[in-house]
Design a protein around this motif. Structure first.
Motif, PDB file in Angstrom:
ATOM      1  N   GLN A   1      13.810   6.183  -8.509  1.00 56.33           N
ATOM      2  CA  GLN A   1      12.746   5.229  -8.297  1.00 56.33           C
ATOM      3  C   GLN A   1      11.623   5.872  -7.512  1.00 56.33           C
ATOM      4  OE1 GLN A   1      14.192   1.728  -6.385  1.00 56.33           O
ATOM      5  NE2 GLN A   1      15.248   0.989  -8.198  1.00 56.33           N
ATOM      6  N   VAL A   2      10.464   5.278  -7.618  1.00 61.98           N
ATOM      7  CA  VAL A   2       9.316   5.709  -6.845  1.00 61.98           C
ATOM      8  C   VAL A   2       8.965   4.600  -5.857  1.00 61.98           C
ATOM      9  CG1 VAL A   2       7.658   4.836  -8.559  1.00 61.98           C
ATOM     10  CG2 VAL A   2       6.980   6.646  -6.975  1.00 61.98           C
ATOM     11  N   GLN A   3       8.650   4.987  -4.646  1.00 62.92           N
ATOM     12  CA  GLN A   3       8.227   4.029  -3.625  1.00 62.92           C
ATOM     13  C   GLN A   3       6.719   4.156  -3.429  1.00 62.92           C
ATOM     14  OE1 GLN A   3      11.036   6.245  -2.737  1.00 62.92           O
ATOM     15  NE2 GLN A   3      12.225   4.683  -3.802  1.00 62.92           N
ATOM     16  N   ALA A  24       2.758   7.677  -2.887  1.00 61.57           N
ATOM     17  CA  ALA A  24       3.999   7.576  -3.651  1.00 61.57           C
ATOM     18  C   ALA A  24       5.015   8.576  -3.140  1.00 61.57           C
ATOM     19  CB  ALA A  24       3.721   7.819  -5.131  1.00 61.57           C
ATOM     20  N   SER A  25       6.274   8.177  -3.190  1.00 60.73           N
ATOM     21  CA  SER A  25       7.354   9.074  -2.800  1.00 60.73           C
ATOM     22  C   SER A  25       8.587   8.752  -3.625  1.00 60.73           C
ATOM     23  CB  SER A  25       7.671   8.926  -1.310  1.00 60.73           C
ATOM     24  OG  SER A  25       8.108   7.618  -1.026  1.00 60.73           O
ATOM     25  N   GLY A  26       9.491   9.700  -3.673  1.00 57.03           N
ATOM     26  CA  GLY A  26      10.773   9.458  -4.296  1.00 57.03           C
ATOM     27  C   GLY A  26      10.967  10.108  -5.646  1.00 57.03           C
ATOM     28  N   ARG A  27       9.920  10.286  -6.400  1.00 56.34           N
ATOM     29  CA  ARG A  27      10.022  10.901  -7.726  1.00 56.34           C
ATOM     30  C   ARG A  27       8.763  11.729  -7.976  1.00 56.34           C
ATOM     31  NH1 ARG A  27      14.637  10.162  -7.424  1.00 56.34           N
ATOM     32  NH2 ARG A  27      16.035   9.032  -8.838  1.00 56.34           N
ATOM     33  N   ARG A 100       6.404   4.867 -15.767  1.00 58.22           N
ATOM     34  CA  ARG A 100       6.575   6.177 -16.395  1.00 58.22           C
ATOM     35  C   ARG A 100       6.018   6.199 -17.806  1.00 58.22           C
ATOM     36  NH1 ARG A 100      11.889   9.526 -15.710  1.00 58.22           N
ATOM     37  NH2 ARG A 100      10.390  10.995 -16.543  1.00 58.22           N
ATOM     38  N   ILE A 101       5.915   5.022 -18.424  1.00 59.48           N
ATOM     39  CA  ILE A 101       5.547   4.990 -19.842  1.00 59.48           C
ATOM     40  C   ILE A 101       4.248   4.239 -20.090  1.00 59.48           C
ATOM     41  CG2 ILE A 101       6.259   4.201 -22.134  1.00 59.48           C
ATOM     42  CD1 ILE A 101       9.167   4.546 -21.187  1.00 59.48           C
ATOM     43  N   TYR A 110       4.480  -2.813 -15.674  1.00 57.88           N
ATOM     44  CA  TYR A 110       4.626  -1.801 -14.625  1.00 57.88           C
ATOM     45  C   TYR A 110       5.956  -2.007 -13.904  1.00 57.88           C
ATOM     46  CZ  TYR A 110      -0.163  -0.216 -15.230  1.00 57.88           C
ATOM     47  OH  TYR A 110      -1.325   0.319 -15.744  1.00 57.88           O
ATOM     48  N   GLY A 111       6.673  -0.953 -13.713  1.00 55.05           N
ATOM     49  CA  GLY A 111       8.018  -1.055 -13.174  1.00 55.05           C
ATOM     50  C   GLY A 111       8.124  -1.000 -11.659  1.00 55.05           C
ATOM     51  N   TYR A 112       7.100  -0.468 -11.014  1.00 56.19           N
ATOM     52  CA  TYR A 112       7.183  -0.258  -9.575  1.00 56.19           C
ATOM     53  C   TYR A 112       5.909  -0.771  -8.901  1.00 56.19           C
ATOM     54  CZ  TYR A 112      10.825   2.820 -11.218  1.00 56.19           C
ATOM     55  OH  TYR A 112      11.936   3.312 -11.843  1.00 56.19           O
ATOM     56  N   TRP A 113       6.116  -1.365  -7.730  1.00 60.27           N
ATOM     57  CA  TRP A 113       5.008  -1.999  -7.015  1.00 60.27           C
ATOM     58  C   TRP A 113       5.084  -1.696  -5.527  1.00 60.27           C
ATOM     59  CZ3 TRP A 113       1.173  -4.751  -9.433  1.00 60.27           C
ATOM     60  CH2 TRP A 113       1.379  -5.053 -10.786  1.00 60.27           C
TER      61      TRP A 113
END
Length: 123
Positions: A1-3, A24-27, A100-101, A110-113
């Motif tokens: 996941q991305v934070q 952003a962090s994590g990926r 990612r896509i 969007y998957g991350y917020w």
């Protein structure tokens, strides 16, 4: 996941400017399309801008064109939103998003917020 962590919001007068940042962090940051959205109480989340993984492609909501600029620094894992000529109608919580896509305007894709940052424009 991305934070994702937004910063840079605050109170500004009409006609002023702000620059929002989203760290952003994590990926691997370059794997993600990035977007900015905003939301006011009682309304659905509104698309503001999006930027491709490389930064070479951007898109904006019509009402933000010419006033807002999205950019990214892949070396710093950060996406920015430069906002100029602000009006009280720009008052909202601004959210950073990643996927990612998907590249586009639909918030549901969007998957991350991030947690959001408040922008208030006084008249």
């Amino acid at each position: 996941q991305v934070q994702l962590v937004e910063s840079g919001g605050g109170l500004v007068q009409t006609g002023g400017s702000l620059r929002l940042s989203c760290a952003a962090s994590g990926r691997t940051f370059t794997n993600y399309v990035m977007g900015w959205f905003r939301q006011t109480p009682g309304k659905t989340r509104e698309f503001v801008a999006a930027i491709s993984r490389s930064g070479g492609t951007t898109s904006y909501a019509d009402s933000m064109k010419g006033r807002f600029t999205i950019s990214r620094d892949n070396a710093k894992n950060t996406v920015y939103l430069q906002m100029n000529s602000l009006t009280p109608e720009d008052t909202a919580v601004y959210y950073c998003a990643a996927d990612r896509i998907y590249y586009g305007r639909r918030s549901s894709e969007y998957g991350y917020w991030g947690q959001g940052t408040q922008v208030t424009v006084s008249s």
